[in-house]
Design an enzyme around this catalytic site. Structure first.
Site, mmCIF file in Angstrom:
data_model
loop_
_atom_site.group_PDB
_atom_site.id
_atom_site.type_symbol
_atom_site.label_atom_id
_atom_site.label_comp_id
_atom_site.label_asym_id
_atom_site.label_seq_id
_atom_site.Cartn_x
_atom_site.Cartn_y
_atom_site.Cartn_z
ATOM 1 N N GLY A 1 0.256 -5.180 0.611
ATOM 2 C CA GLY A 1 -0.971 -5.142 -0.178
ATOM 3 C C GLY A 1 -0.856 -5.881 -1.495
ATOM 4 O O GLY A 1 -1.861 -6.340 -2.049
ATOM 5 N N ALA B 1 0.853 -1.187 0.000
ATOM 6 C CA ALA B 1 0.000 0.000 0.000
ATOM 7 C C ALA B 1 0.891 1.240 0.000
ATOM 8 O O ALA B 1 2.067 1.184 0.374
ATOM 9 C CB ALA B 1 -0.916 -0.005 1.217
ATOM 10 N N GLU C 1 -1.592 -9.371 -0.637
ATOM 11 C CA GLU C 1 -3.036 -9.474 -0.408
ATOM 12 C C GLU C 1 -3.813 -9.469 -1.723
ATOM 13 O O GLU C 1 -4.834 -10.151 -1.857
ATOM 14 C CB GLU C 1 -3.488 -8.338 0.506
ATOM 15 C CG GLU C 1 -2.953 -8.503 1.926
ATOM 16 C CD GLU C 1 -3.267 -7.323 2.819
ATOM 17 O OE1 GLU C 1 -4.055 -7.485 3.765
ATOM 18 O OE2 GLU C 1 -2.716 -6.225 2.567
ATOM 19 N N GLU D 1 4.141 -5.746 7.138
ATOM 20 C CA GLU D 1 3.422 -4.696 7.865
ATOM 21 C C GLU D 1 3.929 -4.472 9.286
ATOM 22 O O GLU D 1 3.925 -3.336 9.779
ATOM 23 C CB GLU D 1 1.918 -5.015 7.892
ATOM 24 C CG GLU D 1 1.209 -4.809 6.559
ATOM 25 C CD GLU D 1 1.283 -6.006 5.629
ATOM 26 O OE1 GLU D 1 0.630 -5.983 4.573
ATOM 27 O OE2 GLU D 1 2.003 -6.984 5.969
#
Length: 253
Positions: free
Chosen positions: A108, A63, A111, A131
């Site tokens: 991300g 992200a 993910e 993260e």
């Protein structure tokens, strides 16, 4: 589209994350563009397979921290919900999604890959859930899908340590289904997409939902749905498929 490119090759839609200057990091604009493309695909009567890939040396490197760093708790939860809803939407669509992992799939990006139905990876692909290095946890359902993809102990190990793993480790754990040379990634992925496109369209659409039913609601619910769908296909394309098999010809869907 500013951050994504879209291309159709026969019955396959190819979505490329194209923020290469930012290693294709996910931000609010990317999610908006991705959802717009999902709307387009859902309305299509000819798209049978979707391929997700990245431009440059990253699939998606996470992200966008530059966007996230100034968010309040409320804004962070909204951003997380946007990612969760987008990937859940991909997971629930009747069209199979193939992740063509061309490089770094971090945070991300991992993910995003986990929302796909299966993965074809370059031999240069790298995966990580980093993260905790930022004092965070995955926010786009990575804590849930990684466990389902590679098992609880493997998932906890990589979530807690943030260790990076390569395509071969990913394949060993069941996350990646096929590894190909980097320069052959899209050619090999398109071969798989083209193969899927030759199969019964109603069967392929139904198949994803049946698998999801068992995964999320238990084996008994999955078996019940399988029985219902199996029978219903005899009213659509199954008769043509079986007749083509007996007549030793290609089915005409």
């Amino acid at each position: 589209m500013q951050h994504l490119t879209y291309f159709e090759n026969n019955s396959t839609a190819i979505i490329t994350f194209s923020r290469s200057h930012a290693l294709n990091a996910l931000n609010s604009e990317v999610f908006a563009e991705l959802n717009a493309l999902l709307n387009k695909i859902e309305k299509s009567d000819h798209i049978r397979v979707v391929v997700l890939t990245g431009k440059g040396k990253a699939f998606i490197a996470g992200a966008d921290i530059a966007e996230m760093k100034g968010k309040t708790e409320k804004e962070a939860k909204e951003f997380s919900k946007t990612g969760q809803d987008t990937f859940r939407r991909i997971e629930n669509m009747t069209i199979p999604f193939i992740g063509a992992i061309n490089g770094f799939a971090l945070g991300g990006g991992l993910e995003t890959a986990l929302a796909c139905d299966f993965l074809v990876a370059s031999d240069k692909a790298k995966f990580s859930a980093p993260e905790v290095n930022l004092g965070l946890i995955p926010g786009f359902a990575g804590t849930q899908r990684l466990v389902r993809a590679i098992g609880a102990n493997n998932a906890r190990f990589y979530l807690f340590t943030a260790h990076m793993f390569d395509a071969y480790d990913a394949q060993r754990m069941g996350l990646v289904q096929q590894i190909v040379p980097d320069d052959e990634l899209m050619n090999e992925t398109m071969k798989i997409a083209d193969l899927i496109a030759t199969k019964g369209p109603s069967a392929c659409k139904a198949l994803k939902g049946v698998v999801q039913e068992g995964l999320h609601h238990g084996i008994d619910a999955g078996i019940k749905k399988e029985n219902t769908v199996f029978g219903s296909l005899f009213n659509t394309e199954a008769k043509e498929g079986m007749l083509a098999f007996l007549e030793k010809r290609q089915a005409k869907w």
